[in-house]
Design an enzyme around this catalytic site. Structure first.
Site, PDB file in Angstrom:
ATOM      1  N   ASP A   1     -27.371  62.416  65.644  1.00 21.18           N
ATOM      2  CA  ASP A   1     -27.370  62.177  64.412  1.00 21.18           C
ATOM      3  C   ASP A   1     -25.822  62.450  64.022  1.00 21.18           C
ATOM      4  O   ASP A   1     -25.314  63.536  64.061  1.00 21.18           O
ATOM      5  CB  ASP A   1     -28.508  62.790  63.462  1.00 21.18           C
ATOM      6  CG  ASP A   1     -29.845  62.586  64.238  1.00 21.18           C
ATOM      7  OD1 ASP A   1     -30.413  61.663  63.815  1.00 21.18           O
ATOM      8  OD2 ASP A   1     -30.228  63.460  64.623  1.00 21.18           O
TER       9      ASP A   1
ATOM     10  N   HIS B   1     -28.912  66.536  61.653  1.00 16.06           N
ATOM     11  CA  HIS B   1     -29.835  65.407  61.242  1.00 16.06           C
ATOM     12  C   HIS B   1     -30.257  65.321  59.863  1.00 16.06           C
ATOM     13  O   HIS B   1     -30.214  64.292  59.195  1.00 16.06           O
ATOM     14  CB  HIS B   1     -31.203  65.984  62.116  1.00 16.06           C
ATOM     15  CG  HIS B   1     -32.487  65.127  61.459  1.00 16.06           C
ATOM     16  ND1 HIS B   1     -33.183  65.035  60.557  1.00 16.06           N
ATOM     17  CD2 HIS B   1     -32.820  63.946  62.122  1.00 16.06           C
ATOM     18  CE1 HIS B   1     -34.187  64.408  60.406  1.00 16.06           C
ATOM     19  NE2 HIS B   1     -33.918  63.416  61.484  1.00 16.06           N
TER      20      HIS B   1
ATOM     21  N   GLU C   1     -29.896  61.978  72.260  1.00 18.67           N
ATOM     22  CA  GLU C   1     -30.079  61.479  70.905  1.00 18.67           C
ATOM     23  C   GLU C   1     -29.505  62.479  69.995  1.00 18.67           C
ATOM     24  O   GLU C   1     -29.674  63.495  70.192  1.00 18.67           O
ATOM     25  CB  GLU C   1     -31.231  61.092  70.543  1.00 18.67           C
ATOM     26  CG  GLU C   1     -31.488  60.072  69.295  1.00 18.67           C
ATOM     27  CD  GLU C   1     -31.592  60.898  68.072  1.00 18.67           C
ATOM     28  OE1 GLU C   1     -31.745  60.356  67.009  1.00 18.67           O
ATOM     29  OE2 GLU C   1     -31.843  62.206  68.288  1.00 18.67           O
TER      30      GLU C   1
ATOM     31  N   GLU D   1     -27.172  57.885  66.450  1.00 21.56           N
ATOM     32  CA  GLU D   1     -27.707  57.331  65.022  1.00 21.56           C
ATOM     33  C   GLU D   1     -26.813  57.480  64.001  1.00 21.56           C
ATOM     34  O   GLU D   1     -26.413  58.601  63.778  1.00 21.56           O
ATOM     35  CB  GLU D   1     -29.450  58.056  64.699  1.00 21.56           C
ATOM     36  CG  GLU D   1     -29.851  57.471  63.486  1.00 21.56           C
ATOM     37  CD  GLU D   1     -31.073  58.025  63.169  1.00 21.56           C
ATOM     38  OE1 GLU D   1     -31.383  58.025  61.808  1.00 21.56           O
ATOM     39  OE2 GLU D   1     -31.800  58.736  63.832  1.00 21.56           O
TER      40      GLU D   1
ATOM     41  N   ASP E   1     -38.816  65.553  71.664  1.00 19.30           N
ATOM     42  CA  ASP E   1     -38.213  66.891  71.874  1.00 19.30           C
ATOM     43  C   ASP E   1     -38.333  67.586  73.133  1.00 19.30           C
ATOM     44  O   ASP E   1     -37.668  68.681  73.358  1.00 19.30           O
ATOM     45  CB  ASP E   1     -38.950  67.405  70.588  1.00 19.30           C
ATOM     46  CG  ASP E   1     -38.518  67.128  69.176  1.00 19.30           C
ATOM     47  OD1 ASP E   1     -37.171  66.458  69.305  1.00 19.30           O
ATOM     48  OD2 ASP E   1     -39.306  67.308  68.396  1.00 19.30           O
TER      49      ASP E   1
ATOM     50  N   HIS F   1     -34.512  64.037  72.130  1.00 18.68           N
ATOM     51  CA  HIS F   1     -34.261  63.965  70.844  1.00 18.68           C
ATOM     52  C   HIS F   1     -33.423  64.984  70.321  1.00 18.68           C
ATOM     53  O   HIS F   1     -33.785  66.244  70.666  1.00 18.68           O
ATOM     54  CB  HIS F   1     -35.574  63.779  70.333  1.00 18.68           C
ATOM     55  CG  HIS F   1     -35.848  63.655  68.786  1.00 18.68           C
ATOM     56  ND1 HIS F   1     -36.510  64.528  67.865  1.00 18.68           N
ATOM     57  CD2 HIS F   1     -35.150  62.599  68.188  1.00 18.68           C
ATOM     58  CE1 HIS F   1     -36.437  64.123  66.730  1.00 18.68           C
ATOM     59  NE2 HIS F   1     -35.447  62.735  66.752  1.00 18.68           N
ATOM     60  N   ARG F   2     -32.387  64.705  69.591  1.00 15.60           N
ATOM     61  CA  ARG F   2     -31.462  65.741  69.058  1.00 15.60           C
ATOM     62  C   ARG F   2     -31.215  66.760  70.290  1.00 15.60           C
ATOM     63  O   ARG F   2     -30.829  67.999  70.102  1.00 15.60           O
ATOM     64  CB  ARG F   2     -31.894  66.506  68.041  1.00 15.60           C
ATOM     65  CG  ARG F   2     -32.589  65.743  66.981  1.00 15.60           C
ATOM     66  CD  ARG F   2     -33.190  66.194  65.603  1.00 15.60           C
ATOM     67  NE  ARG F   2     -34.209  65.526  64.894  1.00 15.60           N
ATOM     68  CZ  ARG F   2     -34.814  65.838  63.800  1.00 15.60           C
ATOM     69  NH1 ARG F   2     -35.069  67.176  63.632  1.00 15.60           N
ATOM     70  NH2 ARG F   2     -35.628  64.843  63.264  1.00 15.60           N
TER      71      ARG F   2
ATOM     72  N   LYS G   1     -26.639  58.121  60.483  1.00 16.72           N
ATOM     73  CA  LYS G   1     -27.631  58.689  59.535  1.00 16.72           C
ATOM     74  C   LYS G   1     -27.159  58.610  58.040  1.00 16.72           C
ATOM     75  O   LYS G   1     -25.932  58.973  57.498  1.00 16.72           O
ATOM     76  CB  LYS G   1     -27.790  60.197  60.014  1.00 16.72           C
ATOM     77  CG  LYS G   1     -29.048  60.716  59.384  1.00 16.72           C
ATOM     78  CD  LYS G   1     -30.114  60.556  60.386  1.00 16.72           C
ATOM     79  CE  LYS G   1     -31.595  61.006  60.017  1.00 16.72           C
ATOM     80  NZ  LYS G   1     -32.509  60.398  60.637  1.00 16.72           N
TER      81      LYS G   1
END
Length: 290
Positions: free
Chosen positions: A68, A81, A66, A149, A278, A39-40, A151
């Site tokens: 954003d 993000h 992943e 993503e 994360d 994540h991120r 955003k």
């Protein structure tokens, strides 16, 4: 077409799945071990959504990242993000009179001046907010896969087409990448539909938990339904899997954000196809031991 064909029978079927008392005890191996998505790019171990985070996750042996994507005042796509620069950069110090420090109110050159690493650790001082093009080059260099993503698309009209243009320029819309290295997602159903319409070859995902009765409609433009862990159940996962998406395959489920072993094992038991986390090493260890 697929959604319309199954809509009449799916609603009753899915309702039964959700109510089934045995649906909560599915074997974790029913759909194989879930993919682990950083994540991120692994926000627990490096400044989120940055190139060092990508490198860190790659060094730990993870394939899926992943990120954003948002847009600057002058039209550059950047990887960040929040719609504000405050939390993850030193924007308040560099531009003290520019509150509320929204990404859309700063040029790419201004954002490039910001320190996006010191807030996380002094070891990352001087880390910058990457442009999407810079990020894609690093993903390619590290041989990673990407869950991208879109955003806040309501803030950035046309961002879907612009994002696909960057992906194309970086060579990411060829068959080799589309086959198993790229998913584009958003909380906005309209944004996901736009991406699908612009390039039906792209695998797309809708973030959130649409009602079971809405799944056939969503399947017209989304290949995955990606709910938060707090809304997850084995029945819901089964309901999603019972519907075929725009490419004729059963819809998949990637859930977020799970950072502990117990929840990772529970989600795997529900039959999810991916876990966004994360702490990808914690999740990987939990799934390996399960």
């Amino acid at each position: 077409m697929h959604a319309r064909a199954v809509a009449a029978t799916t609603t009753a079927l899915l309702g039964a799945l959700l109510l089934s008392p045995t649906s909560e005890v599915r074997a974790a191996g029913t759909h194989g071990r879930p993919s682990v998505v950083a994540h991120r790019a692994g926000a627990a171990y490096a400044p989120e959504n940055t190139l060092p985070a990508l490198d860190k996750a790659a060094s730990l042996g993870f394939s899926w990242m992943e990120n954003d994507v948002q847009r600057t005042k002058d039209g550059e796509l950047v990887v960040i993000h929040d719609d504000s620069l405050r939390r993850t950069t030193d924007v308040e110090r560099v531009f003290p009179g520019r509150a509320p420090w929204k990404v859309k109110d700063f040029t790419a050159a201004e954002i490039a001046r910001l320190d996006a690493g010191s807030w996380f650790s002094p070891a990352y001082a001087g880390t910058r907010v990457p442009t999407l093009a810079q990020y894609m080059r690093r993903v390619e260099r590290d041989h990673e896969k990407l869950l991208l993503e879109v955003k806040n698309p309501e803030l950035y009209p046309g961002i879907e087409r612009q994002t696909l243009k960057v992906l194309s320029d970086q060579g990411w819309l060829d068959h080799r990448h589309l086959a198993d290295r790229l998913i584009v997602q958003s909380f906005s159903a309209g944004s996901v539909r736009t991406v699908h319409d612009l390039d039906p070859g792209i695998t797309t995902a809708l973030l959130g938990s649409p009602a079971v009765t809405d799944l056939p409609r969503c399947a017209g433009f989304a290949d995955l339904i990606n709910p938060s862990y707090g809304t997850l159940s084995a029945g819901y996962v089964s309901a999603v899997h019972a519907v075929r998406g725009p490419h004729g395959r059963p819809l998949k489920v990637f859930t977020w954000t799970i950072d502990d072993a117990a929840r990772a094992r529970t989600a795997a038991g529900y039959g999810v196809d991916g876990i966004i986390t994360d702490k990808p090493d914690v999740v990987r260890t939990a799934l390996t031991a399960a």
